[in-house]
Design an enzyme around this catalytic site. Structure first.
Site, PDB file in Angstrom:
ATOM      1  N   SER A  39       0.726  -1.294   0.033  1.00 15.38           N
ATOM      2  CA  SER A  39       0.115  -0.072   0.024  1.00 15.38           C
ATOM      3  C   SER A  39       0.925   1.244  -0.120  1.00 15.38           C
ATOM      4  CB  SER A  39      -0.999  -0.036   1.304  1.00 15.38           C
ATOM      5  OG  SER A  39      -2.046   1.070   1.227  1.00 15.38           O
ATOM      6  N   ASP A 208     -10.106  -4.279  -5.486  1.00 14.76           N
ATOM      7  CA  ASP A 208      -9.448  -3.311  -4.648  1.00 14.76           C
ATOM      8  C   ASP A 208      -9.816  -1.847  -5.204  1.00 14.76           C
ATOM      9  OD1 ASP A 208      -7.955  -1.476  -3.260  1.00 14.76           O
ATOM     10  OD2 ASP A 208      -6.017  -2.584  -3.556  1.00 14.76           O
ATOM     11  N   HIS A 234      -8.047  -4.742  -0.944  1.00 15.14           N
ATOM     12  CA  HIS A 234      -6.910  -4.151  -0.515  1.00 15.14           C
ATOM     13  C   HIS A 234      -6.134  -4.750   0.672  1.00 15.14           C
ATOM     14  CE1 HIS A 234      -4.092  -0.615  -0.797  1.00 15.14           C
ATOM     15  NE2 HIS A 234      -3.919  -0.626   0.380  1.00 15.14           N
TER      16      HIS A 234
END
Length: 279
Positions: A39, A208, A234
């Site tokens: 991320s 996501d 995610h």
């Protein structure tokens, strides 16, 4: 092979990432290392590799899990529209230090399954993540670490990126969120991510909401390899029930293929097309 996992974009890219890598290489005496980011940790690497050309010689492969570069926005229309109209409203709401600093207090007060359910509902509302691939036991163990301390400036930067729909540097020219002046032609500079020379492997979930893979690939060099994970959101890439089958083998394969040791011994072509077996 040395692996680092990091987890704000602007200052980290300029200082923290290069210094951390130099320290690891100095201690291990290795010539290069593999970088595994998740991320925001991927955004830091995208930025750092694009503005520090010499860093590309020190990272033999960059593996981006649930890569973050220029997300479209949030699923909650009110929050998304409000923050995109003026990202600096966050400074007005949360000050200039830590965002959601009270989360640890609520975590200590609430019964863990209740706290987990609250986080679950928040993720659904903000990001349209349903977390069906994460077991309830894993949620109780993992969600307690989800809202760790983060700077308000970092979140403001993300809303600047969403507002401009491109991976831009932080705009330090903060205007009043209430009083608007005349429109300026000034735009923050983009991170030159197409200049990244290190091999890039993207592992992303097709469910996501923060990953626009077509937009991302258009901003990355041609030697980028992208692996689609069906049904993954995610957080699933970290905590999903099947990461041992779907994610970890891909990471290990990429690290093995691009490792400095293998390149030195075998001397084979390590182009991105040979990095990981395509789906």
């Amino acid at each position: 092979m040395t692996i680092i996992l990091t987890g704000a974009v602007y200052d980290f890219a300029w200082h923290d990432i290069p210094d951390s890598i130099d320290h690891i290489l100095n201690v291990t005496k290795a010539k290069s290392l593999g970088y595994v980011g998740f991320s925001q940790g991927t955004a830091q690497a995208f930025a750092a590799l694009s503005i520090h050309p010499e860093l590309n010689e020190k990272i033999n492969v960059f593996i981006a899990l649930a890569p973050a570069m220029s997300p479209a926005g949030l699923a909650a229309p009110i929050v998304d529209g409000l923050m995109k109209s003026s990202p600096t409203l966050l400074f007005l709401f949360f000050g200039r230090k830590s965002i959601l600093s009270s989360a640890s207090m609520w975590q200590s007060i609430l019964y863990p399954p209740i706290f987990t359910a609250f986080i679950d509902k928040s993720l659904d509302w903000l990001f349209d993540w349903h977390s069906h691939n994460i077991t309830e036991y894993q949620k109780i163990a993992a969600f307690a670490h989800l809202y760790s301390y983060a700077s308000v400036k970092s979140v403001v930067h993300w809303f600047q990126i969403m507002r401009n729909a491109t991976f831009i540097m932080y705009d330090d020219d903060v205007l009043s969120p209430v009083v608007r002046t005349s429109v300026s032609s000034y735009r923050p500079a983009r991170f030159p991510t197409r200049n990244i020379a290190s091999p890039i492997v993207l592992l992303y979930g097709d469910s996501d909401s923060l990953v626009d893979i077509d937009s991302m690939l258009s901003q990355l060099p041609g030697h980028t390899y992208a692996k689609r994970l069906h049904g993954y959101e995610h957080l699933d890439i970290l905590w999903g029930a099947n990461v041992d089958r779907d994610v970890i083998p891909e990471v290990l394969a990429a690290l093995s293929r691009f490792s400095e040791r293998k390149k030195d011994i075998v001397g084979e072509d390590l182009s991105y097309s040979a990095a990981v077996k395509a789906p």
